[in-house]
Design a protein around this motif. Structure first.
Motif, mmCIF file in Angstrom:
data_model
loop_
_atom_site.group_PDB
_atom_site.id
_atom_site.type_symbol
_atom_site.label_atom_id
_atom_site.label_comp_id
_atom_site.label_asym_id
_atom_site.label_seq_id
_atom_site.Cartn_x
_atom_site.Cartn_y
_atom_site.Cartn_z
ATOM 1 N N GLU A 18 0.822 -1.212 0.000
ATOM 2 C CA GLU A 18 0.000 0.000 0.000
ATOM 3 C C GLU A 18 0.860 1.268 0.000
ATOM 4 O O GLU A 18 0.396 2.330 -0.394
ATOM 5 N N HIS A 19 2.101 1.138 0.464
ATOM 6 C CA HIS A 19 3.018 2.279 0.530
ATOM 7 C C HIS A 19 4.067 2.231 -0.587
ATOM 8 O O HIS A 19 5.205 2.663 -0.405
ATOM 9 N N GLU A 20 3.663 1.708 -1.727
ATOM 10 C CA GLU A 20 4.460 1.709 -2.954
ATOM 11 C C GLU A 20 5.709 0.840 -2.902
ATOM 12 O O GLU A 20 6.661 1.079 -3.649
ATOM 13 N N CYS A 38 11.579 -0.836 -1.714
ATOM 14 C CA CYS A 38 10.915 0.459 -1.833
ATOM 15 C C CYS A 38 10.767 0.811 -3.308
ATOM 16 O O CYS A 38 11.720 0.742 -4.069
ATOM 17 N N GLY A 39 9.562 1.182 -3.683
ATOM 18 C CA GLY A 39 9.288 1.544 -5.067
ATOM 19 C C GLY A 39 9.131 3.037 -5.247
ATOM 20 O O GLY A 39 8.374 3.476 -6.109
ATOM 21 N N ASN A 40 9.832 3.817 -4.444
ATOM 22 C CA ASN A 40 9.761 5.272 -4.530
ATOM 23 C C ASN A 40 10.043 5.698 -5.970
ATOM 24 O O ASN A 40 11.083 5.380 -6.516
ATOM 25 N N PRO A 41 9.101 6.425 -6.579
ATOM 26 C CA PRO A 41 9.287 6.825 -7.979
ATOM 27 C C PRO A 41 10.537 7.673 -8.210
ATOM 28 O O PRO A 41 11.107 7.639 -9.287
ATOM 29 N N ALA A 42 10.959 8.413 -7.208
ATOM 30 C CA ALA A 42 12.165 9.233 -7.363
ATOM 31 C C ALA A 42 13.425 8.387 -7.209
ATOM 32 O O ALA A 42 14.531 8.873 -7.389
ATOM 33 N N HIS A 48 16.581 0.441 0.056
ATOM 34 C CA HIS A 48 15.654 0.015 1.108
ATOM 35 C C HIS A 48 14.940 -1.248 0.656
ATOM 36 O O HIS A 48 14.118 -1.225 -0.254
ATOM 37 N N GLN A 49 15.273 -2.352 1.286
ATOM 38 C CA GLN A 49 14.618 -3.615 0.994
ATOM 39 C C GLN A 49 14.682 -4.508 2.217
ATOM 40 O O GLN A 49 15.472 -4.274 3.129
ATOM 41 N N ILE A 50 13.829 -5.519 2.228
ATOM 42 C CA ILE A 50 13.812 -6.459 3.339
ATOM 43 C C ILE A 50 13.407 -7.829 2.813
ATOM 44 O O ILE A 50 12.554 -7.932 1.925
ATOM 45 N N SER A 51 14.045 -8.857 3.329
ATOM 46 C CA SER A 51 13.670 -10.230 3.003
ATOM 47 C C SER A 51 12.571 -10.670 3.954
ATOM 48 O O SER A 51 12.643 -10.434 5.157
ATOM 49 N N ILE A 67 7.125 -3.517 9.018
ATOM 50 C CA ILE A 67 6.438 -2.226 9.116
ATOM 51 C C ILE A 67 7.421 -1.106 9.455
ATOM 52 O O ILE A 67 7.364 -0.013 8.886
ATOM 53 N N ARG A 68 8.370 -1.383 10.368
ATOM 54 C CA ARG A 68 9.378 -0.366 10.708
ATOM 55 C C ARG A 68 10.207 0.011 9.491
ATOM 56 O O ARG A 68 10.519 1.186 9.267
ATOM 57 N N LYS A 69 10.595 -0.985 8.705
ATOM 58 C CA LYS A 69 11.407 -0.728 7.503
ATOM 59 C C LYS A 69 10.627 0.124 6.501
ATOM 60 O O LYS A 69 11.179 1.070 5.922
ATOM 61 N N VAL A 70 9.366 -0.177 6.327
ATOM 62 C CA VAL A 70 8.534 0.614 5.421
ATOM 63 C C VAL A 70 8.420 2.052 5.934
ATOM 64 O O VAL A 70 8.544 3.006 5.161
ATOM 65 N N ASN A 71 8.223 2.204 7.216
ATOM 66 C CA ASN A 71 8.057 3.537 7.796
ATOM 67 C C ASN A 71 9.319 4.380 7.713
ATOM 68 O O ASN A 71 9.245 5.610 7.795
ATOM 69 N N GLN A 72 10.489 3.766 7.553
ATOM 70 C CA GLN A 72 11.726 4.516 7.408
ATOM 71 C C GLN A 72 11.746 5.322 6.103
ATOM 72 O O GLN A 72 12.521 6.262 5.971
ATOM 73 N N CYS A 73 10.896 4.969 5.179
ATOM 74 C CA CYS A 73 10.880 5.641 3.875
ATOM 75 C C CYS A 73 9.972 6.854 3.836
ATOM 76 O O CYS A 73 9.858 7.494 2.802
ATOM 77 N N PHE A 74 9.304 7.147 4.909
ATOM 78 C CA PHE A 74 8.397 8.318 4.909
ATOM 79 C C PHE A 74 9.171 9.584 5.093
ATOM 80 O O PHE A 74 10.101 9.730 5.743
#
Length: 74
Positions: A18-20, A38-42, A48-51, A67-74
């Protein structure tokens, strides 16, 4: 995309998507269920990845790590 058998981890995977973040299939002989990147368009977070493990020792903690790893990208 296949679903993880653990509901906590599956929920964390869905949160990432849901967070790209992008779901990457693992090899057939791997102990990983998949990888998330992480699929950040920029492309600022290309490292940023996790197994996602098939059978981590603590399922709920592994879900929290995702969830913590995803939140690091905000």
């Amino acid at each position: 995309m296949k679903k993880h058998p653990n509901k906590h981890i599956q929920s964390a995977i869905e949160y990432a998507l849901e967070h790209e973040w992008v779901w990457i299939a693992s090899g057939s002989h791997s102990h990983t269920f998949c990888k998330l990147r992480c699929g950040n368009p920029a492309n600022e977070h290309k490292d940023h990845q996790i197994s996602i493990w098939c059978t981590p020792s603590n399922m709920e903690n592994h879900a929290k790590q995702i969830i913590r790893k995803v939140n690091q990208c905000f």
